[in-house]
Design a protein around this motif. Structure first.
Motif, PDB file in Angstrom:
ATOM      1  N   MET A 195       0.875  -1.171  -0.171  1.00  0.00           N
ATOM      2  CA  MET A 195      -0.171  -0.151   0.215  1.00  0.00           C
ATOM      3  C   MET A 195       0.906   1.112  -0.010  1.00  0.00           C
ATOM      4  O   MET A 195       0.704   2.330  -0.674  1.00  0.00           O
ATOM      5  CB  MET A 195      -0.926  -0.397   1.095  1.00  0.00           C
ATOM      6  N   SER A 199       0.047   2.067  -4.156  1.00  0.00           N
ATOM      7  CA  SER A 199      -1.022   2.339  -4.105  1.00  0.00           C
ATOM      8  C   SER A 199      -1.511   3.868  -4.602  1.00  0.00           C
ATOM      9  O   SER A 199      -2.421   4.256  -5.562  1.00  0.00           O
ATOM     10  CB  SER A 199      -1.462   2.670  -2.881  1.00  0.00           C
ATOM     11  N   GLU A 200      -0.477   4.926  -4.774  1.00  0.00           N
ATOM     12  CA  GLU A 200      -0.317   6.046  -5.398  1.00  0.00           C
ATOM     13  C   GLU A 200      -0.650   5.881  -7.032  1.00  0.00           C
ATOM     14  O   GLU A 200      -1.351   6.684  -7.968  1.00  0.00           O
ATOM     15  CB  GLU A 200       0.542   7.250  -4.782  1.00  0.00           C
ATOM     16  N   GLU A 210     -11.883   6.103  -2.338  1.00  0.00           N
ATOM     17  CA  GLU A 210     -10.491   6.400  -1.394  1.00  0.00           C
ATOM     18  C   GLU A 210     -11.488   4.968  -0.329  1.00  0.00           C
ATOM     19  O   GLU A 210     -10.567   4.161   0.216  1.00  0.00           O
ATOM     20  CB  GLU A 210     -10.711   7.303  -0.956  1.00  0.00           C
ATOM     21  N   ARG A 213     -10.668   1.389  -0.846  1.00  0.00           N
ATOM     22  CA  ARG A 213      -9.385   0.554  -1.006  1.00  0.00           C
ATOM     23  C   ARG A 213      -8.988  -0.123  -0.210  1.00  0.00           C
ATOM     24  O   ARG A 213      -7.816  -0.430  -0.284  1.00  0.00           O
ATOM     25  CB  ARG A 213      -8.089   2.108  -0.693  1.00  0.00           C
ATOM     26  N   PHE A 217      -7.196  -3.970  -0.693  1.00  0.00           N
ATOM     27  CA  PHE A 217      -5.993  -4.546  -0.426  1.00  0.00           C
ATOM     28  C   PHE A 217      -6.820  -5.767   0.550  1.00  0.00           C
ATOM     29  O   PHE A 217      -5.850  -7.189   0.446  1.00  0.00           O
ATOM     30  CB  PHE A 217      -5.455  -3.254   0.665  1.00  0.00           C
ATOM     31  N   LEU A 242      -1.526  -6.527  -9.509  1.00  0.00           N
ATOM     32  CA  LEU A 242      -2.603  -5.291  -8.275  1.00  0.00           C
ATOM     33  C   LEU A 242      -3.669  -4.969  -9.194  1.00  0.00           C
ATOM     34  O   LEU A 242      -5.431  -5.168  -9.082  1.00  0.00           O
ATOM     35  CB  LEU A 242      -2.095  -4.448  -7.749  1.00  0.00           C
TER      36      LEU A 242
END
Length: 256
Positions: A195, A199-200, A210, A213, A217, A242
């Motif tokens: 993450m 993640s970004e 958001e 998220r 995960f 991912l």
């Protein structure tokens, strides 16, 4: 008749222009920077493509006119650029990255350092922590075990001709429970690391609201391939994994 020919000619020109405009082309890029130029992330945010630079700072990525390319690395300022017709036609782009400078707080020096290491250590107020060697007792120098790992070790070890403790813990299911707890902890640790690192970048390529998220995960960690893949330390393979899981997650949300 001449007017009709001109009209047809103009239509063909527009069609050719439209094909050229939308066609995806393999672009060779060259990154220059003050230091490391390998393994820099290059993302086509428009086409959802991803690659990294090689040891020479070079990369290949598919792009079309007006695609947005993001070049990102921890030590450099992120750079976004839009693919122009000129870049697409030349099939080459040069990129110069700027160092990301972190300003430090003012440092106040107390005692004067002489340059003599032993003398400076003695004059400093830094004290080394005592360890088991100082106390003359045996100790453990390997990787520090977690609480669950220590409990598992205690549950599976024992003395005597017939060690009863491991047998009783196996029969009661305690050993299995502790092993499961360790797997969950390892998954959680790997999840937090992924993450933090990816993640970004992942949600720049394919956005997810958001509020969903963290749930995503946890959905990823349920896949038995996640933990072994996280140990490979390969950002490209993990990001591809991912992206695939994100498609499955979104499909599941739609079905629900």
């Amino acid at each position: 008749m001449i007017r009709i020919k001109k009209f047809v000619f103009l239509i063909l020109c527009f069609i050719q222009f439209g094909v050229t405009f939308s066609q995806s082309t393999e672009i060779l890029g060259k990154v220059t920077a003050s230091s490391d130029i390998d393994r820099i992330h290059v993302i086509n945010k428009t086409a959802h493509k991803f690659t990294i630079t090689n040891d020479n700072g070079e990369f290949l990525i598919s792009a079309s006119v007006n695609d947005t390319i993001l070049i990102s690395a921890i030590q450099y300022k992120p750079l976004e650029m839009v693919m122009t017709t000129q870049i697409i036609q030349s099939k080459f782009v040069a990129i110069d990255l700027t160092d990301k400078i972190t300003e430090l707080d003012e440092v106040v020096v107390g005692k004067i350092l002489t340059g003599d290491l032993l003398s400076d250590i003695e004059n400093s107020e830094v004290k080394r922590e005592l360890n088991f060697y100082d106390l003359g007792i045996p100790g453990y120098t390997g990787k520090q075990k977690t609480q669950s790992e220590r409990r598992l070790h205690e549950a599976t070890s024992g003395g005597g001709l017939v060690p009863l403790t491991p047998i009783l813990n196996w029969l009661s299911g305690r050993t299995k429970k502790l092993k499961g707890q360790i797997v969950r902890e390892n998954n959680d640790n790997a999840m937090r690391e992924v993450m933090s690192d990816l993640s970004e970048m992942l949600f720049d390529i394919d956005n997810l609201e958001e509020s969903k998220r963290v749930e995503f995960f946890y959905f990823v960690t349920d896949d038995p391939n996640f933990l072994p893949l996280s140990k490979l330390d390969n950002d490209i393979k993990m990001l591809e994994f991912l992206q695939q899981k994100l498609k499955e997650f979104k499909s599941q949300i739609e079905d629900d």
